[in-house]
Design a protein around this motif. Structure first.
Motif, short mmCIF file in Angstrom:
data_model
loop_
_atom_site.label_atom_id
_atom_site.label_comp_id
_atom_site.label_asym_id
_atom_site.label_seq_id
_atom_site.Cartn_x
_atom_site.Cartn_y
_atom_site.Cartn_z
N VAL A 1 0.83 -1.20 0.00
CA VAL A 1 0.00 0.00 0.00
C VAL A 1 0.87 1.26 0.00
N HIS A 2 2.05 1.19 0.62
CA HIS A 2 2.93 2.36 0.60
C HIS A 2 3.40 2.65 -0.81
N TYR A 3 3.79 1.61 -1.55
CA TYR A 3 4.22 1.81 -2.93
C TYR A 3 3.07 2.29 -3.81
N PHE A 4 1.86 1.78 -3.58
CA PHE A 4 0.70 2.24 -4.35
C PHE A 4 0.50 3.74 -4.12
N ARG A 5 0.49 4.14 -2.87
CA ARG A 5 0.25 5.55 -2.53
C ARG A 5 1.35 6.44 -3.08
N ASP A 6 2.61 6.02 -2.88
CA ASP A 6 3.73 6.85 -3.31
C ASP A 6 3.72 7.03 -4.83
N TYR A 7 3.38 5.97 -5.54
CA TYR A 7 3.34 6.03 -6.99
C TYR A 7 2.32 7.06 -7.46
N TRP A 8 1.10 6.98 -6.92
CA TRP A 8 0.04 7.85 -7.42
C TRP A 8 0.13 9.27 -6.86
N GLN A 9 0.49 9.44 -5.62
CA GLN A 9 0.52 10.78 -5.03
C GLN A 9 1.61 11.64 -5.65
N ASN A 10 2.59 11.02 -6.28
CA ASN A 10 3.64 11.79 -6.94
C ASN A 10 3.38 11.96 -8.43
N ARG A 11 2.11 11.87 -8.82
CA ARG A 11 1.68 12.13 -10.19
C ARG A 11 0.53 13.15 -10.15
N LEU A 12 0.31 13.82 -11.27
CA LEU A 12 -0.80 14.77 -11.34
C LEU A 12 -2.14 14.10 -11.60
N ASP A 13 -2.11 12.84 -12.08
CA ASP A 13 -3.35 12.12 -12.36
C ASP A 13 -3.71 11.17 -11.22
N CYS A 14 -3.37 11.55 -10.01
CA CYS A 14 -3.63 10.71 -8.83
C CYS A 14 -5.13 10.42 -8.69
N PRO A 15 -5.53 9.15 -8.60
CA PRO A 15 -6.95 8.83 -8.42
C PRO A 15 -7.48 9.33 -7.08
N ALA A 16 -8.79 9.44 -7.00
CA ALA A 16 -9.42 9.99 -5.79
C ALA A 16 -9.10 9.18 -4.54
N PHE A 17 -8.94 7.88 -4.69
CA PHE A 17 -8.70 7.03 -3.53
C PHE A 17 -7.41 7.39 -2.80
N PHE A 18 -6.45 7.96 -3.52
CA PHE A 18 -5.16 8.30 -2.92
C PHE A 18 -4.98 9.80 -2.73
N ARG A 19 -5.97 10.59 -3.10
CA ARG A 19 -5.91 12.03 -2.83
C ARG A 19 -6.51 12.33 -1.47
N TYR A 20 -6.33 13.55 -1.03
CA TYR A 20 -6.86 13.97 0.27
C TYR A 20 -7.71 15.22 0.12
N ASP A 21 -8.58 15.21 -0.91
CA ASP A 21 -9.49 16.34 -1.10
C ASP A 21 -10.91 15.97 -0.67
N HIS A 22 -11.02 15.00 0.25
CA HIS A 22 -12.33 14.57 0.72
C HIS A 22 -12.41 14.76 2.24
N SER A 23 -13.56 14.43 2.81
CA SER A 23 -13.80 14.64 4.24
C SER A 23 -13.10 13.57 5.08
N ILE A 24 -12.98 13.86 6.38
CA ILE A 24 -12.37 12.91 7.29
C ILE A 24 -13.22 11.65 7.42
N GLY A 25 -14.54 11.79 7.34
CA GLY A 25 -15.42 10.63 7.42
C GLY A 25 -15.23 9.70 6.25
N ARG A 26 -15.13 10.26 5.05
CA ARG A 26 -14.92 9.43 3.87
C ARG A 26 -13.54 8.77 3.92
N ASP A 27 -12.55 9.50 4.41
CA ASP A 27 -11.21 8.93 4.50
C ASP A 27 -11.19 7.76 5.48
N TYR A 28 -11.88 7.91 6.60
CA TYR A 28 -11.98 6.83 7.59
C TYR A 28 -12.62 5.60 6.94
#
Length: 307
Positions: free
Chosen positions: A106-133
């Motif tokens: 999961v660390h490699y998945f996150r690092d791969y996507w978060q360091n790109r501009l086309d990061c999917p929503a699942f790995f972004r942090y533009d959502h609420s704390i409830g949704r992230d939980y």
């Protein structure tokens, strides 16, 4: 359940071909620990039991997770023998966070996507704390092609890590049984379910806040997530809360970068180095740890009231 989550955020939730699947074991594990802690935790608390739980947290989360798995195995911020590497991985198992290979993936998945501009929503942090939980503590990514994430084969196929991945919860339960037999039920509740509940929820909360709020001294070119630093969370999480520093210097064993950032994990690394258990330690400012795309900038602050 997958269809329910994808309908909530159907636009670019994950990359084409990848799937978000329910993490049944980690969900059961969280609520099994949390229910036990809520029922018996408060009545079981005492000074000595709390102190023992804190010591176990330093050993399992500090040495096992932050130093052993994160900085050591994943980021290779130092060198050590296979015995030390394996021992630290075993300590990670007793943090109760899960299996080591799951966390590596999961660390490699996150690092791969978060360091790109086309990061999917699942790995972004533009959502609420409830949704992230809901997303992060109940679901996992099932990639269409794990090869694209370039996880080292020596980690994915490490026999010891594979063994721990299959049996991690048995080791935790065995430790719980031993503590119960030797020190009593109340000690077991405080040192296992209560400690692990706080560890799981605390790890998730630190990850959420350190991607959303705090101060940043670096921008990462062409990256969706830059991370933020937080003095309090950094001190409480063995330095993991200095996430902007970590995004900029991923291979550094020292996550703090100035005197007012307290990185307790760094002191644990220093102890291991003094004992000769680790060597060739990578440190920002002393060795080349900075990501090429990390650009220093004036402090950028972001707090909840700015959302």
């Amino acid at each position: 359940m997958y269809h329910a989550i994808s309908m909530q955020n159907s636009t670019n939730l994950v990359a084409p071909g990848d799937q978000i699947v329910p993490g049944w074991l980690k969900t059961f594990w969280l609520y099994f620990m949390l229910t036990s802690a809520l029922i018996w935790g408060w009545s079981s608390l005492s000074g000595p039991r709390s102190a023992a739980s804190v010591v176990l947290t330093v050993v399992t989360v500090g040495l096992g997770h932050s130093i052993g798995l994160h900085r050591g195995i994943i980021h290779r911020s130092y060198r050590c023998s296979r015995v030390v590497r394996g021992t630290l991985a075993y300590l990670f198992v007793h943090s109760g966070l899960g299996g080591p290979l799951s966390w590596i993936r999961v660390h490699y998945f996150r690092d791969y996507w978060q360091n790109r501009l086309d990061c999917p929503a699942f790995f972004r942090y533009d959502h609420s704390i409830g949704r992230d939980y809901y997303w992060n503590l109940h679901f996992s990514l099932q990639p269409a092609d794990i090869g694209q994430y370039e996880i080292p084969a020596e980690d994915l196929h490490d026999p010891w890590l594979a063994f721990l991945e299959k049996t991690w919860y048995l080791h935790v339960l065995a430790a719980a049984g031993l503590i119960w037999a030797v020190f009593g039920f109340e000690a077991m509740i405080v040192c296992v379910p209560l400690r692990i509940s706080i560890t799981i929820l605390g790890h998730w909360l630190v990850g959420f806040i350190s991607h959303k709020y705090g101060y940043a001294r670096y921008d990462i070119d062409d990256a969706t997530e830059h991370g933020y630093n937080n003095w309090v969370l950094g001190a409480l999480s063995f330095g993991e809360g200095f996430h902007n520093n970590h995004h900029a210097h991923p291979s550094s064993a020292k996550m703090s970068s100035t005197w007012y950032e307290l990185d307790m994990g760094w002191y644990l690394v220093a102890i291991l180095r003094a004992l000769g258990l680790v060597w060739d330690v990578q440190v920002q400012g002393r060795t080349p740890t900075k990501r090429d795309r990390a650009k220093p900038r004036l402090f950028r602050w972001h707090w909840p009231w700015q959302d």
